[in-house]
Design a protein around this motif. Sequence first.
Motif, PDB file in Angstrom:
ATOM      1  N   ALA A 107      77.539  40.345  45.283  1.00 13.25           N
ATOM      2  CA  ALA A 107      76.730  39.480  45.177  1.00 13.25           C
ATOM      3  C   ALA A 107      75.314  39.555  45.355  1.00 13.25           C
ATOM      4  O   ALA A 107      74.301  38.657  45.291  1.00 13.25           O
ATOM      5  CB  ALA A 107      77.135  38.329  46.136  1.00 13.25           C
ATOM      6  N   GLU A 108      74.824  41.021  45.369  1.00 11.14           N
ATOM      7  CA  GLU A 108      73.331  41.403  45.680  1.00 11.14           C
ATOM      8  C   GLU A 108      72.544  40.887  44.317  1.00 11.14           C
ATOM      9  O   GLU A 108      71.518  40.271  44.773  1.00 11.14           O
ATOM     10  CB  GLU A 108      73.353  42.933  45.537  1.00 11.14           C
ATOM     11  CG  GLU A 108      72.079  43.470  45.940  1.00 11.14           C
ATOM     12  CD  GLU A 108      72.070  44.970  46.093  1.00 11.14           C
ATOM     13  OE1 GLU A 108      70.895  45.437  46.660  1.00 11.14           O
ATOM     14  OE2 GLU A 108      72.947  45.631  45.873  1.00 11.14           O
ATOM     15  N   GLU A 109      72.950  41.037  43.174  1.00 12.31           N
ATOM     16  CA  GLU A 109      72.019  40.420  42.148  1.00 12.31           C
ATOM     17  C   GLU A 109      72.085  38.877  42.279  1.00 12.31           C
ATOM     18  O   GLU A 109      70.841  38.363  42.040  1.00 12.31           O
ATOM     19  CB  GLU A 109      72.534  40.987  40.952  1.00 12.31           C
ATOM     20  CG  GLU A 109      71.828  40.542  39.510  1.00 12.31           C
ATOM     21  CD  GLU A 109      72.109  41.240  38.366  1.00 12.31           C
ATOM     22  OE1 GLU A 109      71.909  40.385  37.284  1.00 12.31           O
ATOM     23  OE2 GLU A 109      72.669  42.377  38.306  1.00 12.31           O
ATOM     24  N   THR A 110      72.966  38.441  42.429  1.00  9.50           N
ATOM     25  CA  THR A 110      73.014  36.967  42.596  1.00  9.50           C
ATOM     26  C   THR A 110      72.044  36.336  43.758  1.00  9.50           C
ATOM     27  O   THR A 110      71.314  35.288  43.552  1.00  9.50           O
ATOM     28  CB  THR A 110      74.337  36.249  42.684  1.00  9.50           C
ATOM     29  OG1 THR A 110      75.391  36.801  41.567  1.00  9.50           O
ATOM     30  CG2 THR A 110      74.357  34.754  42.793  1.00  9.50           C
ATOM     31  N   LEU A 111      72.198  36.923  44.947  1.00 10.37           N
ATOM     32  CA  LEU A 111      71.286  36.451  46.037  1.00 10.37           C
ATOM     33  C   LEU A 111      69.954  36.956  45.668  1.00 10.37           C
ATOM     34  O   LEU A 111      68.949  36.140  46.130  1.00 10.37           O
ATOM     35  CB  LEU A 111      71.729  37.599  47.154  1.00 10.37           C
ATOM     36  CG  LEU A 111      73.126  37.605  47.829  1.00 10.37           C
ATOM     37  CD1 LEU A 111      73.458  38.493  48.848  1.00 10.37           C
ATOM     38  CD2 LEU A 111      73.213  36.113  48.694  1.00 10.37           C
ATOM     39  N   GLN A 112      69.609  37.970  44.975  1.00 13.36           N
ATOM     40  CA  GLN A 112      68.269  37.972  44.490  1.00 13.36           C
ATOM     41  C   GLN A 112      67.663  36.918  43.644  1.00 13.36           C
ATOM     42  O   GLN A 112      66.604  36.618  43.798  1.00 13.36           O
ATOM     43  CB  GLN A 112      68.080  39.530  44.079  1.00 13.36           C
ATOM     44  CG  GLN A 112      68.105  40.439  45.067  1.00 13.36           C
ATOM     45  CD  GLN A 112      68.361  41.934  44.218  1.00 13.36           C
ATOM     46  OE1 GLN A 112      68.199  41.917  43.065  1.00 13.36           O
ATOM     47  NE2 GLN A 112      68.326  42.984  45.325  1.00 13.36           N
ATOM     48  N   GLN A 113      68.591  36.584  42.456  1.00 12.63           N
ATOM     49  CA  GLN A 113      68.264  35.321  41.631  1.00 12.63           C
ATOM     50  C   GLN A 113      68.144  34.058  42.402  1.00 12.63           C
ATOM     51  O   GLN A 113      66.870  33.234  42.283  1.00 12.63           O
ATOM     52  CB  GLN A 113      69.259  35.263  40.602  1.00 12.63           C
ATOM     53  CG  GLN A 113      69.288  36.617  39.654  1.00 12.63           C
ATOM     54  CD  GLN A 113      70.406  36.480  38.869  1.00 12.63           C
ATOM     55  OE1 GLN A 113      71.383  35.550  39.011  1.00 12.63           O
ATOM     56  NE2 GLN A 113      70.629  37.288  37.984  1.00 12.63           N
ATOM     57  N   ILE A 114      69.048  33.858  43.717  1.00 14.85           N
ATOM     58  CA  ILE A 114      69.002  32.542  44.333  1.00 14.85           C
ATOM     59  C   ILE A 114      67.688  32.587  45.203  1.00 14.85           C
ATOM     60  O   ILE A 114      66.774  31.810  45.110  1.00 14.85           O
ATOM     61  CB  ILE A 114      70.075  32.424  45.399  1.00 14.85           C
ATOM     62  CG1 ILE A 114      71.109  32.173  44.425  1.00 14.85           C
ATOM     63  CG2 ILE A 114      69.895  31.398  46.200  1.00 14.85           C
ATOM     64  CD1 ILE A 114      72.466  32.371  45.192  1.00 14.85           C
ATOM     65  N   TYR A 115      67.098  33.796  45.498  1.00 11.91           N
ATOM     66  CA  TYR A 115      65.858  33.935  46.482  1.00 11.91           C
ATOM     67  C   TYR A 115      64.846  33.671  45.578  1.00 11.91           C
ATOM     68  O   TYR A 115      63.894  32.962  46.105  1.00 11.91           O
ATOM     69  CB  TYR A 115      65.771  35.337  47.130  1.00 11.91           C
ATOM     70  CG  TYR A 115      64.743  35.646  48.093  1.00 11.91           C
ATOM     71  CD1 TYR A 115      65.080  35.141  49.405  1.00 11.91           C
ATOM     72  CD2 TYR A 115      63.498  36.013  47.670  1.00 11.91           C
ATOM     73  CE1 TYR A 115      63.878  35.338  50.270  1.00 11.91           C
ATOM     74  CE2 TYR A 115      62.505  35.958  48.328  1.00 11.91           C
ATOM     75  CZ  TYR A 115      62.763  35.732  49.841  1.00 11.91           C
ATOM     76  OH  TYR A 115      61.384  35.729  50.670  1.00 11.91           O
ATOM     77  N   GLU A 116      64.698  34.183  44.403  1.00 11.19           N
ATOM     78  CA  GLU A 116      63.464  33.802  43.424  1.00 11.19           C
ATOM     79  C   GLU A 116      63.445  32.247  43.224  1.00 11.19           C
ATOM     80  O   GLU A 116      62.314  31.876  42.830  1.00 11.19           O
ATOM     81  CB  GLU A 116      63.529  34.439  42.014  1.00 11.19           C
ATOM     82  CG  GLU A 116      63.774  36.078  42.300  1.00 11.19           C
ATOM     83  CD  GLU A 116      64.049  36.670  41.048  1.00 11.19           C
ATOM     84  OE1 GLU A 116      64.323  36.051  40.039  1.00 11.19           O
ATOM     85  OE2 GLU A 116      64.056  37.859  41.064  1.00 11.19           O
ATOM     86  N   THR A 117      64.448  31.331  43.500  1.00  9.00           N
ATOM     87  CA  THR A 117      64.360  30.030  42.993  1.00  9.00           C
ATOM     88  C   THR A 117      63.983  29.196  44.285  1.00  9.00           C
ATOM     89  O   THR A 117      63.550  27.953  44.119  1.00  9.00           O
ATOM     90  CB  THR A 117      65.700  29.543  42.750  1.00  9.00           C
ATOM     91  OG1 THR A 117      66.821  29.709  43.592  1.00  9.00           O
ATOM     92  CG2 THR A 117      66.246  30.407  41.330  1.00  9.00           C
ATOM     93  N   ILE A 118      63.844  29.812  45.365  1.00  7.06           N
ATOM     94  CA  ILE A 118      63.412  29.013  46.762  1.00  7.06           C
ATOM     95  C   ILE A 118      61.858  28.597  46.321  1.00  7.06           C
ATOM     96  O   ILE A 118      61.031  29.510  46.325  1.00  7.06           O
ATOM     97  CB  ILE A 118      63.354  29.912  47.912  1.00  7.06           C
ATOM     98  CG1 ILE A 118      64.981  30.299  48.332  1.00  7.06           C
ATOM     99  CG2 ILE A 118      62.870  29.126  49.013  1.00  7.06           C
ATOM    100  CD1 ILE A 118      65.188  31.347  49.220  1.00  7.06           C
ATOM    101  N   SER A 119      61.646  27.444  46.326  1.00 12.59           N
ATOM    102  CA  SER A 119      60.211  26.763  45.893  1.00 12.59           C
ATOM    103  C   SER A 119      59.524  26.437  46.997  1.00 12.59           C
ATOM    104  O   SER A 119      58.124  25.990  47.012  1.00 12.59           O
ATOM    105  CB  SER A 119      60.337  25.871  44.715  1.00 12.59           C
ATOM    106  OG  SER A 119      61.087  24.820  45.281  1.00 12.59           O
TER     107      SER A 119
END
Length: 137
Positions: A107-119
Amino acid sequence: MSTELGTAEEMEPRELVHFVTQQTRFALINNILQHPDQLPSMYELEELNPSVSDATVYKHIQKLIDAGIVKEVALDDDQRRQGYPWKFYGLTEDGRTFLDEHNLLTAEETLQQIYETISDKPEKMVKYENAPRPDKA
């Protein structure tokens, strides 16, 4: 400080999988993986785990370090800037290999994408995200 199980070399793979997938430790590993540089500071790890005390975050990072999964890396004295962190936490090569071999990095790539959405990151966290980091060695 050492884990009850010893170092990664002393643990059976099954024991080590159980050890790293303990809820808090696995959350911390995921926090490292999702960080833009995969080297968060202790403050960033604490902010990403608001339901866990700062002391607990520190304790579990130390256990992961003792097991050889996580390493602490520090900026050289001449790179440190006042008001910014200088210690960071990342996966060791052996830790990354072990996690990969046991399909714990899928899930490494998904985790990075989720992190980018933290506003709603606190200003200090954004500042720390942009702090100088040691070169990945």
